[in-house]
Enzyme design. Sequence first.
Site, PDB file in Angstrom:
ATOM      1  N   ASN A 200     -53.989  69.718 100.528  1.00  0.00           N
ATOM      2  CA  ASN A 200     -52.627  69.929 101.022  1.00  0.00           C
ATOM      3  C   ASN A 200     -52.540  71.119 101.970  1.00  0.00           C
ATOM      4  O   ASN A 200     -51.448  71.567 102.315  1.00  0.00           O
ATOM      5  CB  ASN A 200     -51.658  70.130  99.851  1.00  0.00           C
ATOM      6  CG  ASN A 200     -51.475  68.855  99.045  1.00  0.00           C
ATOM      7  OD1 ASN A 200     -51.682  67.753  99.554  1.00  0.00           O
ATOM      8  ND2 ASN A 200     -51.099  68.991  97.789  1.00  0.00           N
TER       9      ASN A 200
ATOM     10  N   HIS B 150     -53.185  74.304 101.575  1.00  0.00           N
ATOM     11  CA  HIS B 150     -52.790  75.634 101.109  1.00  0.00           C
ATOM     12  C   HIS B 150     -53.781  76.090 100.044  1.00  0.00           C
ATOM     13  O   HIS B 150     -54.555  75.302  99.521  1.00  0.00           O
ATOM     14  CB  HIS B 150     -51.330  75.670 100.608  1.00  0.00           C
ATOM     15  CG  HIS B 150     -51.075  74.865  99.372  1.00  0.00           C
ATOM     16  ND1 HIS B 150     -49.846  74.774  98.787  1.00  0.00           N
ATOM     17  CD2 HIS B 150     -51.889  74.121  98.589  1.00  0.00           C
ATOM     18  CE1 HIS B 150     -49.911  74.008  97.715  1.00  0.00           C
ATOM     19  NE2 HIS B 150     -51.131  73.609  97.581  1.00  0.00           N
TER      20      HIS B 150
ATOM     21  N   CYS C 148     -49.707  81.534  99.861  1.00  0.00           N
ATOM     22  CA  CYS C 148     -50.632  82.477 100.483  1.00  0.00           C
ATOM     23  C   CYS C 148     -51.261  81.804 101.702  1.00  0.00           C
ATOM     24  O   CYS C 148     -51.721  80.665 101.621  1.00  0.00           O
ATOM     25  CB  CYS C 148     -51.705  82.895  99.485  1.00  0.00           C
ATOM     26  SG  CYS C 148     -52.893  84.072 100.156  1.00  0.00           S
TER      27      CYS C 148
END
Length: 371
Positions: free
Chosen positions: A274, A276, A311
């Site tokens: 995804n 991330h 993040c």
Amino acid sequence: MVAMAASTYFFLNSFSYHDMTRNNLRRTPGPKDAHGIIKKNDGSSRSLHTKDLTKVNATKVRANRASFLKPIMMLGQNKIYMDMIPDLGFGSMLSDGFVFRQNFQIRSYEVGSDQAVTTETLMNLLQETSINHLKAIGVWGDGLGLTREMCKMNLIWVMSKLQVAVDRYPIWEDVIQIDTWKGAFGKIGMCSNWTICDAKTGEILLTASCTWLLMNEETRRLSKFPDEVRSELDKHLTNVTLPVVARKWSPRDESSVDHVRNGIMPRWSDLDMNQHVNNVKYIGWILESVPHSIVENYELASLTLEYRRECKMESVVQSHTYVMVRNNGKIGDYDHVDCKHALQLETGGGEIMKGWSIWRPKQYGNRLGLE
């Protein structure tokens, strides 16, 4: 020319002999595939393709290698050994299709120095079964557990909260059985629940639950739960959930000592499908700041984490562990240690995650049956 052929012949025969000897000393039948099935070794990985070898020497090499490999290949046909291989299939549905079950064997690269499985490995296995559950019920579209309607709307799952309680850690070569089921989380998300058992005894080793929210992959903002996605999942959700323990966050408690690990940066390998940083990587970062005296003498008994923000690849992260101090400055009690955790950006101090953990003395002897 003759010397080269002779040395090549000696090398190949020595290689096969020592390889066979190592397997015999370990009393193993050779390599296995991901499902524990013995691979037949055709010797192709050890073939040395050189020109100008004499036909006589090449024939001898093949004959000798075949004779050395035959006992190893025959072990794969031993019924007694085959009966020892656990059922490590692709999983099955239980309880009228609400519960998904899958078995895993703990590998050597999934354990620490005490032979106990690592926390990150357990979290990865929970994530794996959760995705396989969606595949099994027929709603999986792509990526990490995305349904077909989610793919159309560019929506992805993000973990909001995770709670884990470990009664006993499995060790190398143990076979564990993971059951997972899903439930509704109000009108905004979904919750996943897991139990991990010893596949042989049925003993419950771990319980865990988490809540998932939806995020738009393009805008990176949280999204409402669309009716189209809910209709895909509703018939597969239950109202049986594991209890949620409420914890109050107070990082500035005067009775705690702050341990900091600076300069943590995401790597490309930390990104999931995804795009991330995977939530399991955050757990590893949290543990980076736990003092060595705790890690060496204690094991994680329970963990509660709340994910605050995403993040990015260019982020630089600080990991904080606040150890609760008692007994005139000594770290924790003899029977447990309480810690609070925080991940935050070094620039700006934005909070990525916060959490709580309880540690107990390591049960190494117990796990190996020495006590």
